[in-house]
Design a protein around this motif. Structure first.
Motif, PDB file in Angstrom:
ATOM      1  N   CYS A 145       0.990  -1.083   0.035  1.00  0.00           N
ATOM      2  CA  CYS A 145      -0.280  -0.031   0.103  1.00  0.00           C
ATOM      3  C   CYS A 145       0.726   1.315  -0.078  1.00  0.00           C
ATOM      4  CB  CYS A 145      -0.982   0.076   1.365  1.00  0.00           C
ATOM      5  SG  CYS A 145      -0.173   0.090   2.784  1.00  0.00           S
ATOM      6  N   GLU A 146       0.282   2.248  -0.356  1.00  0.00           N
ATOM      7  CA  GLU A 146       0.866   3.622  -0.389  1.00  0.00           C
ATOM      8  C   GLU A 146       0.914   4.184   1.067  1.00  0.00           C
ATOM      9  OE1 GLU A 146      -0.272   5.698  -4.178  1.00  0.00           O
ATOM     10  OE2 GLU A 146      -1.516   3.839  -4.200  1.00  0.00           O
ATOM     11  N   LYS A 147      -0.016   3.777   1.957  1.00  0.00           N
ATOM     12  CA  LYS A 147      -0.158   4.608   3.309  1.00  0.00           C
ATOM     13  C   LYS A 147      -0.979   3.702   4.181  1.00  0.00           C
ATOM     14  CE  LYS A 147      -0.543   8.547   5.728  1.00  0.00           C
ATOM     15  NZ  LYS A 147      -0.123   8.015   6.840  1.00  0.00           N
ATOM     16  N   PHE A 154      -4.690   3.119  -0.599  1.00  0.00           N
ATOM     17  CA  PHE A 154      -4.252   3.370  -1.862  1.00  0.00           C
ATOM     18  C   PHE A 154      -4.626   4.604  -2.632  1.00  0.00           C
ATOM     19  CE2 PHE A 154      -4.312  -1.011  -0.618  1.00  0.00           C
ATOM     20  CZ  PHE A 154      -3.222  -1.468  -1.321  1.00  0.00           C
ATOM     21  N   ARG A 155      -3.943   5.196  -3.434  1.00  0.00           N
ATOM     22  CA  ARG A 155      -4.341   6.526  -4.205  1.00  0.00           C
ATOM     23  C   ARG A 155      -5.786   6.246  -4.819  1.00  0.00           C
ATOM     24  NH1 ARG A 155      -0.648   9.013  -2.289  1.00  0.00           N
ATOM     25  NH2 ARG A 155       1.256  10.040  -2.602  1.00  0.00           N
TER      26      ARG A 155
END
Length: 136
Positions: free
Chosen positions: A76-78, A99-100
């Motif tokens: 994941c991104e964050k 995720f964005r």
């Protein structure tokens, strides 16, 4: 202090993943986001400050461990972490992979879209991956 029982709503909305020294780790039944909950196995807890000092530190260790494992498992991104408890007062901490392109980005996940069920064994595969990481 009363014995530990998982609130029926928390139990019904999630699946068992692992038991850590302090917390039960559960996967939320919402395929919109890989979303774990940590529930301290102590009775009568509402706030983090209701834990002993030692258990507060252990909770933070387990949040960090869970965050690392979830990030590695999902790429994941964050990672979002929150202990809200307005709907269910029993102390529990959410650890959500973001995720964005997820359904709520960049807003919080709560109430953004209806939850969707995991299909085709995806929950079981994710749980297995997470269990392997917690056991490593």
């Amino acid at each position: 202090m009363k014995a530990f029982d998982i609130n029926p709503r928390l139990e019904g909305d999630s699946l068992f993943v692992a038991d850590l020294p302090l917390c039960a780790v559960r996967l939320m039944k919402d395929a919109n986001y890989p979303w774990l909950m940590l529930i301290p196995r102590r009775g009568d807890l509402i706030e983090i400050i209701d834990l002993s000092d030692d258990d507060q530190l252990q909770l933070m260790r387990e949040v960090a461990l869970t965050s690392r494992i979830l990030k590695a498992a999902t790429d994941c991104e964050k990672i979002n972490v929150g202990a809200i408890g307005n709907m269910v007062s029993q102390l529990h901490v959410h650890v959500v992979a973001r995720f964005r392109d997820d359904a709520a980005w960049p807003a919080p996940v709560w109430g953004a879209v209806p939850s969707i069920a995991y299909e085709g064994g995806k929950a079981e595969r994710l749980i297995s991956t997470l269990q392997d990481a917690f056991n490593a």
